[in-house]
Design an enzyme around this catalytic site. Structure first.
Site, PDB file in Angstrom:
ATOM      1  N   SER A  45      13.527 -34.671 -32.905  1.00 44.81           N
ATOM      2  CA  SER A  45      13.194 -34.987 -31.377  1.00 44.81           C
ATOM      3  C   SER A  45      14.497 -34.615 -30.525  1.00 44.81           C
ATOM      4  CB  SER A  45      12.715 -36.176 -31.312  1.00 44.81           C
ATOM      5  OG  SER A  45      12.281 -36.370 -29.932  1.00 44.81           O
ATOM      6  N   HIS A  95       3.117 -27.203 -31.869  1.00 41.99           N
ATOM      7  CA  HIS A  95       2.782 -27.805 -30.615  1.00 41.99           C
ATOM      8  C   HIS A  95       3.544 -27.010 -29.584  1.00 41.99           C
ATOM      9  CE1 HIS A  95       1.668 -30.346 -27.204  1.00 41.99           C
ATOM     10  NE2 HIS A  95       2.812 -31.059 -27.040  1.00 41.99           N
ATOM     11  N   HIS A  97       3.876 -26.131 -24.667  1.00 38.76           N
ATOM     12  CA  HIS A  97       3.318 -26.566 -23.539  1.00 38.76           C
ATOM     13  C   HIS A  97       3.363 -24.870 -22.895  1.00 38.76           C
ATOM     14  CE1 HIS A  97       4.700 -30.803 -23.033  1.00 38.76           C
ATOM     15  NE2 HIS A  97       4.184 -30.361 -24.353  1.00 38.76           N
ATOM     16  N   ASP A 120     -10.386 -11.637 -32.725  1.00 40.54           N
ATOM     17  CA  ASP A 120      -9.691 -11.095 -33.924  1.00 40.54           C
ATOM     18  C   ASP A 120      -9.172 -12.496 -34.475  1.00 40.54           C
ATOM     19  OD1 ASP A 120      -8.489  -8.018 -32.956  1.00 40.54           O
ATOM     20  OD2 ASP A 120     -10.282  -8.565 -34.074  1.00 40.54           O
ATOM     21  N   HIS A 175      -3.060 -32.283 -21.686  1.00 40.22           N
ATOM     22  CA  HIS A 175      -1.865 -32.212 -22.109  1.00 40.22           C
ATOM     23  C   HIS A 175      -1.536 -30.844 -22.445  1.00 40.22           C
ATOM     24  CE1 HIS A 175       1.118 -33.569 -25.750  1.00 40.22           C
ATOM     25  NE2 HIS A 175       1.594 -32.902 -24.928  1.00 40.22           N
ATOM     26  N   TYR A 233     -11.902 -18.525 -43.507  1.00 41.14           N
ATOM     27  CA  TYR A 233     -11.690 -18.409 -42.164  1.00 41.14           C
ATOM     28  C   TYR A 233     -13.172 -17.727 -41.635  1.00 41.14           C
ATOM     29  CZ  TYR A 233      -6.703 -18.449 -41.463  1.00 41.14           C
ATOM     30  OH  TYR A 233      -5.513 -19.136 -41.090  1.00 41.14           O
TER      31      TYR A 233
HETATM   32  O1  LIG Z   1       4.522 -33.073 -25.405  1.00 42.12           O
HETATM   33  C1  LIG Z   1       5.470 -33.309 -26.064  1.00 42.12           C
HETATM   34  C2  LIG Z   1       5.392 -34.981 -26.233  1.00 42.12           C
HETATM   35  O2  LIG Z   1       4.032 -35.150 -26.955  1.00 42.12           O
HETATM   36  C3  LIG Z   1       6.593 -32.759 -26.984  1.00 42.12           C
HETATM   37  O3  LIG Z   1       5.996 -31.382 -26.665  1.00 42.12           O
HETATM   38  C4  LIG Z   1       7.703 -32.724 -26.205  1.00 42.12           C
HETATM   39  O4  LIG Z   1       8.223 -33.973 -25.581  1.00 42.12           O
HETATM   40  C5  LIG Z   1       8.780 -32.275 -27.340  1.00 42.12           C
HETATM   41  O5  LIG Z   1       9.087 -33.773 -27.907  1.00 42.12           O
HETATM   42  P1  LIG Z   1      10.069 -33.724 -29.292  1.00 42.12           P
HETATM   43  O6  LIG Z   1      11.423 -32.920 -29.082  1.00 42.12           O
HETATM   44  O7  LIG Z   1       9.235 -32.788 -30.322  1.00 42.12           O
HETATM   45  O8  LIG Z   1      10.140 -35.009 -29.746  1.00 42.12           O
END
Ligand SMILES: O=C(CO)[C@@H](O)[C@@H](O)COP(=O)(O)O
Length: 239
Positions: A45, A95, A97, A120, A175, A233
């Site tokens: 993190s 994950h 953003h 695709d 989010h 898939y």
């Molecule tokens: O959106 C979030 C928290 O849910 C994460 O992408 C971002 O803060 C990264 O956190 P980490 O460094 O992985 O703990």
């Protein structure tokens, strides 16, 4: 040190997010799972990506208990481990953003299947979760995030069930996206394509073109041509 090779694969998937412009600073995270050992390798993190090394990766079991690692695991560990428990065929979770996919998540809109590029990779629209409750946001937000994704794919509420191997991504309302695949590399690749199809969908709709969405026949043709009709898939039910 456990899981040498998977550590390197997870580090590489994290760095791919930076290379492809899907994350800023320490946003986002990538992980991988060793199903035989029941262990998850995830980014630490808050560590700058350009300082990250394989030995910095944190190892946890599938319940999120730390097995090895000096650094704090990603704050999204609980979501990653829940997705590994609930979607047994996936091998990597990412994950981000990324701008356009996050814009759809903030608008609480699924990414529509408007073209062959989408077809695709995603066998139907990329869904968005229900908004998290204030209690969830105040409480176990990360755990509730995973539950919201799983609920959307299990078809809870009035939604139809979705095969997570057929649509390897979900937008968390308010989010940003979580994306997965057979490996950490596959998950990062799907995250890059997700951002591309989100950008194209946004521009298609903003052009007020005749964005009517692809036909089921075209969805079948393109998706099964790439992934095979007999593969896991694409046998799911698109939402
Ligand atoms: O959106 C979030 C928290 O849910 C994460 O992408 C971002 O803060 C990264 O956190 P980490 O460094 O992985 O703990």
């Amino acid at each position: 040190m456990l899981l040498e090779k998977l550590r390197e694969e997870v580090l590489e998937a994290n760095l791919e997010l930076v290379r492809q412009g899907l994350v800023l600073y320490t946003f986002g995270n990538a992980s991988g799972v060793d199903r035989e050992q029941g262990l998850v390798v995830i980014k630490p993190s808050g560590v700058a990506y350009d300082e990250m090394k394989p030995e910095h990766m944190v190892i946890a079991d599938l319940e999120g208990k730390i097995v090895e690692g000096e650094l704090r695991p990603s704050s999204d560990l609980d979501t990653h481990t829940l997705l590994y428990r609930e979607f047994p065929e996936i091998g990597g979770v990412v994950h981000t953003h990324s701008e356009f996919a996050t814009s759809f998540a903030q608008a609480r809109l699924p990414i529509p299947a408007l073209g062959t590029t989408h077809a695709d990779y995603f066998y139907g629209p990329v869904p968005v979760t229900l908004p998290l409750s204030d209690e969830a946001i105040g409480g176990r937000y990360v755990h509730e995030t995973g539950l919201a994704i799983v609920a959307r794919f299990k078809g809870e509420g009035d939604s139809k069930a979705i095969d997570p191997m057929a649509v390897p991504a979900c937008l968390v309302a308010g989010h940003a996206p979580f994306v997965w695949g057979k490996t950490p590399h596959d998950a990062a690749h799907n995250a890059v394509v997700l951002e591309a199809v989100a950008r194209m969908a946004y521009r298609t709709v903003s052009l007020e073109a005749n964005a009517i969405g692809v036909s089921q026949a075209l969805l079948d043709r393109h998706y099964f041509r790439k992934h095979g009709r007999d593969a896991t898939y694409g046998q799911g039910k698109s939402s």
